[in-house]
Write a protein that holds these residues in place. Structure first.
Motif, PDB file in Angstrom:
ATOM      1  N   GLY A 297       0.830  -1.198   0.000  1.00 12.40           N
ATOM      2  CA  GLY A 297       0.000   0.000   0.000  1.00 12.40           C
ATOM      3  C   GLY A 297       0.863   1.245   0.000  1.00 12.40           C
ATOM      4  N   GLY A 298       0.207   2.370   0.007  1.00 17.64           N
ATOM      5  CA  GLY A 298       0.915   3.635   0.038  1.00 17.64           C
ATOM      6  C   GLY A 298      -0.020   4.743   0.434  1.00 17.64           C
ATOM      7  N   TRP A 299       0.526   5.780   1.001  1.00 14.70           N
ATOM      8  CA  TRP A 299      -0.281   6.947   1.319  1.00 14.70           C
ATOM      9  C   TRP A 299       0.585   8.193   1.271  1.00 14.70           C
ATOM     10  CZ3 TRP A 299       0.345   2.998   4.955  1.00 14.70           C
ATOM     11  CH2 TRP A 299       1.169   3.273   6.034  1.00 14.70           C
ATOM     12  N   PRO A 300      -0.035   9.315   0.918  1.00 14.58           N
ATOM     13  CA  PRO A 300       0.698  10.576   0.886  1.00 14.58           C
ATOM     14  C   PRO A 300       0.963  11.062   2.311  1.00 14.58           C
ATOM     15  CG  PRO A 300      -1.594  10.939   0.334  1.00 14.58           C
ATOM     16  CD  PRO A 300      -1.410   9.451   0.476  1.00 14.58           C
ATOM     17  N   ILE A 301       2.048  11.768   2.480  1.00  7.01           N
ATOM     18  CA  ILE A 301       2.386  12.371   3.760  1.00  7.01           C
ATOM     19  C   ILE A 301       2.162  13.875   3.613  1.00  7.01           C
ATOM     20  CG2 ILE A 301       4.172  12.706   5.496  1.00  7.01           C
ATOM     21  CD1 ILE A 301       3.463   9.759   5.092  1.00  7.01           C
ATOM     22  N   GLY A 302       1.362  14.443   4.435  1.00 11.67           N
ATOM     23  CA  GLY A 302       1.011  15.858   4.350  1.00 11.67           C
ATOM     24  C   GLY A 302      -0.497  15.981   4.367  1.00 11.67           C
ATOM     25  N   ASP A 303      -0.998  17.161   4.729  1.00 10.85           N
ATOM     26  CA  ASP A 303      -2.447  17.316   4.873  1.00 10.85           C
ATOM     27  C   ASP A 303      -3.147  17.806   3.615  1.00 10.85           C
ATOM     28  OD1 ASP A 303      -1.798  19.998   4.714  1.00 10.85           O
ATOM     29  OD2 ASP A 303      -2.272  20.428   6.801  1.00 10.85           O
ATOM     30  N   GLY A 304      -2.396  18.179   2.577  1.00 11.24           N
ATOM     31  CA  GLY A 304      -2.999  18.619   1.332  1.00 11.24           C
ATOM     32  C   GLY A 304      -3.600  20.002   1.391  1.00 11.24           C
ATOM     33  N   GLY A 305      -3.403  20.701   2.496  1.00 10.16           N
ATOM     34  CA  GLY A 305      -3.941  22.054   2.643  1.00 10.16           C
ATOM     35  C   GLY A 305      -3.232  23.044   1.737  1.00 10.16           C
ATOM     36  N   PRO A 306      -3.715  24.317   1.700  1.00  8.43           N
ATOM     37  CA  PRO A 306      -3.150  25.310   0.787  1.00  8.43           C
ATOM     38  C   PRO A 306      -1.678  25.631   1.045  1.00  8.43           C
ATOM     39  CG  PRO A 306      -4.731  26.309   2.293  1.00  8.43           C
ATOM     40  CD  PRO A 306      -4.795  24.831   2.505  1.00  8.43           C
ATOM     41  N   LEU A 307      -1.197  25.420   2.257  1.00  6.71           N
ATOM     42  CA  LEU A 307       0.209  25.694   2.565  1.00  6.71           C
ATOM     43  C   LEU A 307       1.070  24.436   2.546  1.00  6.71           C
ATOM     44  CD1 LEU A 307      -0.274  28.263   5.442  1.00  6.71           C
ATOM     45  CD2 LEU A 307       0.141  28.705   3.021  1.00  6.71           C
ATOM     46  N   ASP A 308       0.439  23.310   2.290  1.00 11.32           N
ATOM     47  CA  ASP A 308       1.159  22.037   2.265  1.00 11.32           C
ATOM     48  C   ASP A 308       2.013  21.957   1.009  1.00 11.32           C
ATOM     49  OD1 ASP A 308       2.064  19.478   2.637  1.00 11.32           O
ATOM     50  OD2 ASP A 308       0.167  18.508   2.142  1.00 11.32           O
ATOM     51  N   ARG A 309       3.300  21.846   1.192  1.00  9.96           N
ATOM     52  CA  ARG A 309       4.217  21.736   0.060  1.00  9.96           C
ATOM     53  C   ARG A 309       4.480  20.275  -0.286  1.00  9.96           C
ATOM     54  NH1 ARG A 309       7.301  26.873  -0.393  1.00  9.96           N
ATOM     55  NH2 ARG A 309       6.454  28.157   1.244  1.00  9.96           N
ATOM     56  N   GLY A 310       3.782  19.398   0.395  1.00  9.00           N
ATOM     57  CA  GLY A 310       3.941  17.972   0.122  1.00  9.00           C
ATOM     58  C   GLY A 310       5.157  17.416   0.825  1.00  9.00           C
ATOM     59  N   ALA A 311       4.933  16.516   1.725  1.00  6.18           N
ATOM     60  CA  ALA A 311       6.031  15.903   2.456  1.00  6.18           C
ATOM     61  C   ALA A 311       6.390  14.551   1.859  1.00  6.18           C
ATOM     62  CB  ALA A 311       5.664  15.768   3.933  1.00  6.18           C
ATOM     63  N   GLY A 312       5.780  14.221   0.736  1.00  9.26           N
ATOM     64  CA  GLY A 312       6.135  12.978   0.071  1.00  9.26           C
ATOM     65  C   GLY A 312       5.107  11.895   0.261  1.00  9.26           C
ATOM     66  N   LYS A 313       5.606  10.664   0.285  1.00 14.11           N
ATOM     67  CA  LYS A 313       4.726   9.497   0.399  1.00 14.11           C
ATOM     68  C   LYS A 313       5.451   8.389   1.132  1.00 14.11           C
ATOM     69  CE  LYS A 313       6.149   7.616  -4.044  1.00 14.11           C
ATOM     70  NZ  LYS A 313       6.959   8.744  -4.433  1.00 14.11           N
ATOM     71  N   LEU A 314       4.670   7.433   1.572  1.00 12.02           N
ATOM     72  CA  LEU A 314       5.204   6.218   2.164  1.00 12.02           C
ATOM     73  C   LEU A 314       4.632   5.049   1.386  1.00 12.02           C
ATOM     74  CD1 LEU A 314       6.822   4.935   4.545  1.00 12.02           C
ATOM     75  CD2 LEU A 314       4.587   4.577   5.597  1.00 12.02           C
ATOM     76  N   LEU A 315       5.493   4.213   0.845  1.00 17.06           N
ATOM     77  CA  LEU A 315       5.097   2.964   0.196  1.00 17.06           C
ATOM     78  C   LEU A 315       5.543   1.825   1.103  1.00 17.06           C
ATOM     79  CD1 LEU A 315       6.197   3.614  -3.498  1.00 17.06           C
ATOM     80  CD2 LEU A 315       4.000   4.121  -2.413  1.00 17.06           C
ATOM     81  N   TRP A 316       4.722   0.801   1.223  1.00 12.77           N
ATOM     82  CA  TRP A 316       5.072  -0.317   2.093  1.00 12.77           C
ATOM     83  C   TRP A 316       4.625  -1.641   1.472  1.00 12.77           C
ATOM     84  CZ3 TRP A 316       1.069  -3.391   3.572  1.00 12.77           C
ATOM     85  CH2 TRP A 316      -0.214  -2.842   3.487  1.00 12.77           C
ATOM     86  N   PHE A 317       5.249  -2.689   1.946  1.00 16.60           N
ATOM     87  CA  PHE A 317       4.795  -4.038   1.620  1.00 16.60           C
ATOM     88  C   PHE A 317       4.992  -4.903   2.840  1.00 16.60           C
ATOM     89  CE2 PHE A 317       9.265  -4.240   0.358  1.00 16.60           C
ATOM     90  CZ  PHE A 317       9.681  -5.455   0.872  1.00 16.60           C
ATOM     91  N   GLU A 318       4.254  -5.992   2.900  1.00 18.05           N
ATOM     92  CA  GLU A 318       4.375  -6.966   3.977  1.00 18.05           C
ATOM     93  C   GLU A 318       4.596  -8.346   3.390  1.00 18.05           C
ATOM     94  OE1 GLU A 318       1.156  -7.070   6.765  1.00 18.05           O
ATOM     95  OE2 GLU A 318       1.438  -4.958   7.313  1.00 18.05           O
ATOM     96  N   MET A 319       5.362  -9.135   4.146  1.00 15.50           N
ATOM     97  CA  MET A 319       5.618 -10.530   3.777  1.00 15.50           C
ATOM     98  C   MET A 319       5.675 -11.368   5.039  1.00 15.50           C
ATOM     99  SD  MET A 319       8.386 -10.528   0.733  1.00 15.50           S
ATOM    100  CE  MET A 319       8.115 -12.274   0.574  1.00 15.50           C
ATOM    101  N   ARG A 320       5.271 -12.607   4.902  1.00 23.03           N
ATOM    102  CA  ARG A 320       5.453 -13.545   6.009  1.00 23.03           C
ATOM    103  C   ARG A 320       6.900 -14.035   5.944  1.00 23.03           C
ATOM    104  NH1 ARG A 320       2.146 -15.454   9.131  1.00 23.03           N
ATOM    105  NH2 ARG A 320       0.316 -15.123   7.849  1.00 23.03           N
ATOM    106  N   THR A 321       7.604 -13.903   7.048  1.00 20.50           N
ATOM    107  CA  THR A 321       8.993 -14.355   7.087  1.00 20.50           C
ATOM    108  C   THR A 321       9.177 -15.529   8.038  1.00 20.50           C
ATOM    109  OG1 THR A 321       9.565 -12.741   8.803  1.00 20.50           O
ATOM    110  CG2 THR A 321       9.911 -12.083   6.497  1.00 20.50           C
ATOM    111  N   ARG A 322       8.094 -15.903   8.706  1.00 22.49           N
ATOM    112  CA  ARG A 322       8.154 -17.035   9.624  1.00 22.49           C
ATOM    113  C   ARG A 322       6.733 -17.542   9.820  1.00 22.49           C
ATOM    114  NH1 ARG A 322      10.561 -15.615  15.248  1.00 22.49           N
ATOM    115  NH2 ARG A 322      12.376 -15.320  13.950  1.00 22.49           N
ATOM    116  N   GLU A 323       6.567 -18.828   9.941  1.00 24.07           N
ATOM    117  CA  GLU A 323       5.233 -19.380  10.176  1.00 24.07           C
ATOM    118  C   GLU A 323       4.728 -18.936  11.556  1.00 24.07           C
ATOM    119  OE1 GLU A 323       3.198 -21.131   8.143  1.00 24.07           O
ATOM    120  OE2 GLU A 323       4.719 -20.649   6.657  1.00 24.07           O
TER     121      GLU A 323
END
Length: 159
Positions: free
Chosen positions: A124-150
Motif C-alpha cells: 500500500g501507500g499513502w501521501p504524507i502531508g495534509d494537502g492544505g493550501p500551505l502544504d508543500r507535500g512531504a512525500g509518500k510512504l510505500l510499504w509491503f508486507e511478507m510472512r517471514t516465519r510461520e
C-alpha cells in the motif's frame, strides 16, 4: 541458568541520502537485520523488493529516502520506504491504478513495482502531508508486507 526469549517484534529505521549507492546500503541493512533475527526464509525476496522501492525513490526524487523494517506479530515483516515525491504509483495507489501492467520485454525500466505486486503478501501507500493550501507535500510512504516465519514459529533463545 536463565533463558531469555527475544521479542518477536522489532523495528529498524535508516535514513538514506539521494545517492545511487542507497539501494545497496538498504539491501545490506535488510540482510543484516533479518539474519540477526533468524528470519532468513524470505530474505532474498525482501531484499529484492526493498531494493526496488529504494531504487524507485532515487530515480524519481531529488531528495533523501527513509527505510523502516518492522517485524509484526505472526511472523510478518513490513518494509516501508518514504521519499519526497507525493505521487503514489501503481500498484500502491487506489483503483484504477491498483495493478501494474507488465513492462515490454525490451523495456529498460518498469519492472520493480510489478515485482512487489507479484511477491509481497500485501502492499500500500499513502501521501504524507495534509494537502492544505500551505502544504508543500512531504512525500509518500510505500510499504509491503511478507510472512517471514510461520505463526508460532520458533523463537531464538539466548542462554
Amino acid at each position: 541458568m536463565d533463558t531469555v526469549s527475544l521479542p518477536d517484534t522489532w523495528s529498524y529505521a535508516l535514513r538514506l541520502p539521494h545517492d545511487p549507492r542507497a539501494a545497496r546500503v538498504a539491501r545490506m541493512t535488510v540482510r543484516a537485520a533479518l539474519s540477526g533475527h533468524g528470519r532468513r526464509e524470505s530474505l532474498d525476496t525482501v531484499e529484492l523488493l526493498t531494493s526496488e522501492l529504494i531504487t524507485s525513490a532515487y530515480r524519481h526524487t531529488h531528495g533523501p529516502a527513509s527505510l523502516r523494517l518492522t517485524a509484526l506479530a505472526n511472523g510478518r515483516l513490513r518494509v516501508g520506504v518514504w521519499d519526497s515525491h507525493p505521487r503514489i504509483p501503481a500498484p500502491f495507489g487506489a483503483p484504477p491504478f491498483d495493478r501494474v501492467r507488465p513492462a515490454p520485454a525490451d523495456a529498460e525500466e518498469g519492472r520493480g513495482l510489478r515485482l512487489v505486486q507479484e511477491y509481497a503478501d500485501s502492499w500500500g501507500g499513502w501521501p504524507i502531508g495534509d494537502g492544505g493550501p500551505l502544504d508543500r507535500g512531504a512525500g509518500k510512504l510505500l510499504w509491503f508486507e511478507m510472512r517471514t516465519r510461520e505463526p508460532g514459529g520458533t523463537r531464538k533463545a539466548v542462554a
